[in-house]
Design an enzyme around this catalytic site. Sequence first.
Site, PDB file in Angstrom:
ATOM      1  N   ARG A  23       0.846  -1.214   0.000  1.00 34.39           N
ATOM      2  CA  ARG A  23       0.000   0.000   0.000  1.00 34.39           C
ATOM      3  C   ARG A  23       0.878   1.259   0.000  1.00 34.39           C
ATOM      4  NH1 ARG A  23      -0.433   4.610   2.765  1.00 34.39           N
ATOM      5  NH2 ARG A  23      -0.048   3.478   4.693  1.00 34.39           N
ATOM      6  N   ASP A  24       1.509   1.549   1.125  1.00 40.90           N
ATOM      7  CA  ASP A  24       2.336   2.766   1.199  1.00 40.90           C
ATOM      8  C   ASP A  24       3.473   2.670   0.186  1.00 40.90           C
ATOM      9  OD1 ASP A  24       3.086   5.230   2.162  1.00 40.90           O
ATOM     10  OD2 ASP A  24       3.397   4.592   4.220  1.00 40.90           O
ATOM     11  N   HIS A 215       5.289   4.643  12.705  1.00 43.26           N
ATOM     12  CA  HIS A 215       5.287   4.528  11.225  1.00 43.26           C
ATOM     13  C   HIS A 215       6.330   5.519  10.706  1.00 43.26           C
ATOM     14  CE1 HIS A 215       2.941   4.172   7.285  1.00 43.26           C
ATOM     15  NE2 HIS A 215       3.603   5.310   7.081  1.00 43.26           N
ATOM     16  N   HIS A 217       9.075   6.930   8.032  1.00 45.30           N
ATOM     17  CA  HIS A 217       9.683   6.989   6.692  1.00 45.30           C
ATOM     18  C   HIS A 217      11.158   7.310   6.892  1.00 45.30           C
ATOM     19  CE1 HIS A 217       6.153   6.661   3.938  1.00 45.30           C
ATOM     20  NE2 HIS A 217       5.532   6.857   5.094  1.00 45.30           N
ATOM     21  N   CYS A 248       4.835   9.147  -0.081  1.00 46.43           N
ATOM     22  CA  CYS A 248       3.421   9.562  -0.066  1.00 46.43           C
ATOM     23  C   CYS A 248       3.177  10.510  -1.236  1.00 46.43           C
ATOM     24  CB  CYS A 248       3.077  10.252   1.248  1.00 46.43           C
ATOM     25  SG  CYS A 248       1.393  10.899   1.279  1.00 46.43           S
ATOM     26  N   ASN A 257       9.105   3.924   3.379  1.00 47.14           N
ATOM     27  CA  ASN A 257       9.086   3.584   4.804  1.00 47.14           C
ATOM     28  C   ASN A 257      10.398   2.919   5.153  1.00 47.14           C
ATOM     29  OD1 ASN A 257       6.202   3.093   3.619  1.00 47.14           O
ATOM     30  ND2 ASN A 257       5.921   3.536   5.788  1.00 47.14           N
TER      31      ASN A 257
HETATM   32  P1  HMG Z   1     -12.848  14.612  -2.781  1.00 50.25           P
HETATM   33  O1  HMG Z   1     -12.548  14.952  -4.211  1.00 50.25           O
HETATM   34  O2  HMG Z   1     -12.971  15.728  -1.810  1.00 50.25           O
HETATM   35  O3  HMG Z   1     -14.127  13.642  -2.678  1.00 50.25           O
HETATM   36  O4  HMG Z   1     -11.709  13.616  -2.285  1.00 50.25           O
HETATM   37  P2  HMG Z   1     -15.670  13.931  -2.887  1.00 50.25           P
HETATM   38  O5  HMG Z   1     -16.382  13.274  -1.738  1.00 50.25           O
HETATM   39  O6  HMG Z   1     -15.933  15.373  -3.163  1.00 50.25           O
HETATM   40  O7  HMG Z   1     -15.994  13.097  -4.217  1.00 50.25           O
HETATM   41  C1  HMG Z   1     -15.429  13.456  -5.471  1.00 50.25           C
HETATM   42  C2  HMG Z   1     -15.347  12.229  -6.349  1.00 50.25           C
HETATM   43  O8  HMG Z   1     -14.506  11.257  -5.749  1.00 50.25           O
HETATM   44  C3  HMG Z   1     -16.713  11.540  -6.569  1.00 50.25           C
HETATM   45  O9  HMG Z   1     -16.692  10.980  -7.872  1.00 50.25           O
HETATM   46  C4  HMG Z   1     -16.682  10.410  -5.584  1.00 50.25           C
HETATM   47  O10 HMG Z   1     -17.476   9.303  -5.987  1.00 50.25           O
HETATM   48  C5  HMG Z   1     -15.209  10.024  -5.597  1.00 50.25           C
HETATM   49  P3  HMG Z   1     -17.399  11.706  -9.128  1.00 50.25           P
HETATM   50  O11 HMG Z   1     -18.852  11.854  -8.721  1.00 50.25           O
HETATM   51  O12 HMG Z   1     -16.705  13.046  -9.272  1.00 50.25           O
HETATM   52  O13 HMG Z   1     -17.134  10.781 -10.259  1.00 50.25           O
HETATM   53  N1  HMG Z   1     -14.808   9.395  -4.339  1.00 50.25           N
HETATM   54  C6  HMG Z   1     -14.292   8.160  -4.238  1.00 50.25           C
HETATM   55  N2  HMG Z   1     -13.992   7.236  -5.169  1.00 50.25           N
HETATM   56  C7  HMG Z   1     -13.493   6.061  -4.713  1.00 50.25           C
HETATM   57  N3  HMG Z   1     -13.254   5.797  -3.422  1.00 50.25           N
HETATM   58  C8  HMG Z   1     -13.537   6.700  -2.469  1.00 50.25           C
HETATM   59  C9  HMG Z   1     -14.081   7.939  -2.873  1.00 50.25           C
HETATM   60  N4  HMG Z   1     -14.476   9.039  -2.207  1.00 50.25           N
HETATM   61  C10 HMG Z   1     -14.907   9.918  -3.098  1.00 50.25           C
HETATM   62  N5  HMG Z   1     -13.301   6.416  -1.190  1.00 50.25           N
HETATM   63  C11 HMG Z   1     -10.890  11.850  -0.882  1.00 50.25           C
HETATM   64  C12 HMG Z   1     -11.661  13.172  -0.943  1.00 50.25           C
HETATM   65  C13 HMG Z   1     -10.662  11.564   0.582  1.00 50.25           C
HETATM   66  C14 HMG Z   1     -11.725  10.758  -1.513  1.00 50.25           C
HETATM   67  C15 HMG Z   1      -9.556  12.032  -1.664  1.00 50.25           C
HETATM   68  O14 HMG Z   1      -8.894  13.146  -1.165  1.00 50.25           O
HETATM   69  C16 HMG Z   1      -8.655  10.835  -1.533  1.00 50.25           C
HETATM   70  O15 HMG Z   1      -8.948   9.758  -2.061  1.00 50.25           O
HETATM   71  N6  HMG Z   1      -7.517  10.976  -0.823  1.00 50.25           N
HETATM   72  C17 HMG Z   1      -6.620   9.863  -0.552  1.00 50.25           C
HETATM   73  C18 HMG Z   1      -5.183  10.297  -0.625  1.00 50.25           C
HETATM   74  C19 HMG Z   1      -4.296   9.123  -0.299  1.00 50.25           C
HETATM   75  O16 HMG Z   1      -4.654   7.984  -0.524  1.00 50.25           O
HETATM   76  N7  HMG Z   1      -3.086   9.417   0.234  1.00 50.25           N
HETATM   77  C20 HMG Z   1      -2.145   8.397   0.573  1.00 50.25           C
HETATM   78  C21 HMG Z   1      -2.536   7.591   1.772  1.00 50.25           C
HETATM   79  S1  HMG Z   1      -2.188   8.418   3.305  1.00 50.25           S
HETATM   80  C22 HMG Z   1      -0.491   8.115   3.587  1.00 50.25           C
HETATM   81  O17 HMG Z   1       0.187   7.607   2.737  1.00 50.25           O
HETATM   82  C23 HMG Z   1       0.080   8.430   4.946  1.00 50.25           C
HETATM   83  C24 HMG Z   1       0.286   7.174   5.803  1.00 50.25           C
HETATM   84  O18 HMG Z   1       1.145   6.263   5.171  1.00 50.25           O
HETATM   85  C25 HMG Z   1       0.873   7.582   7.169  1.00 50.25           C
HETATM   86  C26 HMG Z   1       2.083   8.520   7.063  1.00 50.25           C
HETATM   87  O19 HMG Z   1       3.070   8.166   6.399  1.00 50.25           O
HETATM   88  O20 HMG Z   1       1.986   9.600   7.646  1.00 50.25           O
HETATM   89  C27 HMG Z   1      -1.040   6.450   6.078  1.00 50.25           C
HETATM   90 MG    MG Z   2       3.305   6.409   5.189  1.00 53.60          MG
END
Ligand code: HMG
Ligand code: MG
Length: 317
Positions: A23-24, A215, A217, A248, A257
Amino acid sequence: MHMTNEKCLPLPHQVRIVEVGARDGLQNEAQNVSVATKVALIERLADSGLQTIEAGAFVSPRWVPQMADSAEVLQRLTPRTGVRYPVLTPNVQGLQGALAAGAREVAVFGAASEDFSQKNINCSIAESLKRFRPLVATARQAGVAVRGYVSCALGCPYQGEVLPAAVAEVAHALFEMGCYEISLGDTIGVGTPLRTQAVIEAVARKVPRESIAGHFHNTYGMAIANIYAALEAGIAVFDASVAGLGGCPYASGASGNVATEDVVWLMQGLGIETGVDLDRLVDTAEWISTELGRAPASQVARAVLAKRPSPHAELVR
Ligand code: HMG
Ligand code: MG
């Protein structure tokens, strides 16, 4: 190494590793990684003894295209007794997708920095917590465990310094709403050991220590030092990524990581059980790195491979 304010706690006998490579590790990968490769990676990681393996993320495919096939990945995995395959879910829509694909554990991901929250999940910290509450309640009603992440626990790529109190506040909110464990994310790898301990102490005043995970990196090469500092502060769960894959997509400059091989080597040296077979893990690190056309970022994997006669030996010299 010595903690400044408190006495070091005895090191644990056992550490649980949460493997986040699929995933990450892969979420930021520019080249296409097939479902078959992701499934083979996860199966190999389970073969090496890892028992918690993040399998994907039910996030917007427009935000993170590499995770768009997470439902297929989950569905193709062979269930194994004692092995968990959590997936990330940022909102109820993501939870619904994850439940439909058979997820038995999910994770919500918040941040201790407003700017990062906006960039990563397009909402404020307060809005994110409001979003997570019904998600956590629904998941738990379905018997699905929820983990919570707090990103930018040791610094933010946009706002810089993040106060330990801000980390503790978000960690507490996630724990109170029903997350069974809170993983403190050094998203951009800027943490150092004493700072790590200070943040853990702040969080431990609001969340039981046994429910805190680290966690890290490895952007500045401090991840292993920070893990040792976290062990001294009583933490016994660490996230890690095979071959040090990752970064990320919403934290530019963040590297992978800490490598799982490096964590296992550290724990072996300390006499701490992980249940992971280092040789098999190094095989997997070599395999996925070859699939991606690069050498493993893990120092331990490179050292072990350099001693083996291997057709890929030239990659690590
Ligand atoms: P948004 O654009 O504000 O969402 O995104 P919305 O609710 O306004 O919806 C817009 C569109 O997105 C719609 O589609 C929804 O259906 C779709 P449309 O009608 O335009 O065709 N949508 C989705 N589609 C699939 N799955 C969903 C979903 N939700 C809405 N769940 C949202 C808000 C949160 C969805 C977006 O910002 C997002 O997906 N962000 C994720 C970013 C991400 O994955 N980052 C990496 C993971 S975090 C990380 O790596 C850190 C970590 O490792 C810890 C660390 O290192 O600190 C965990
Ligand atoms: Mg991470």
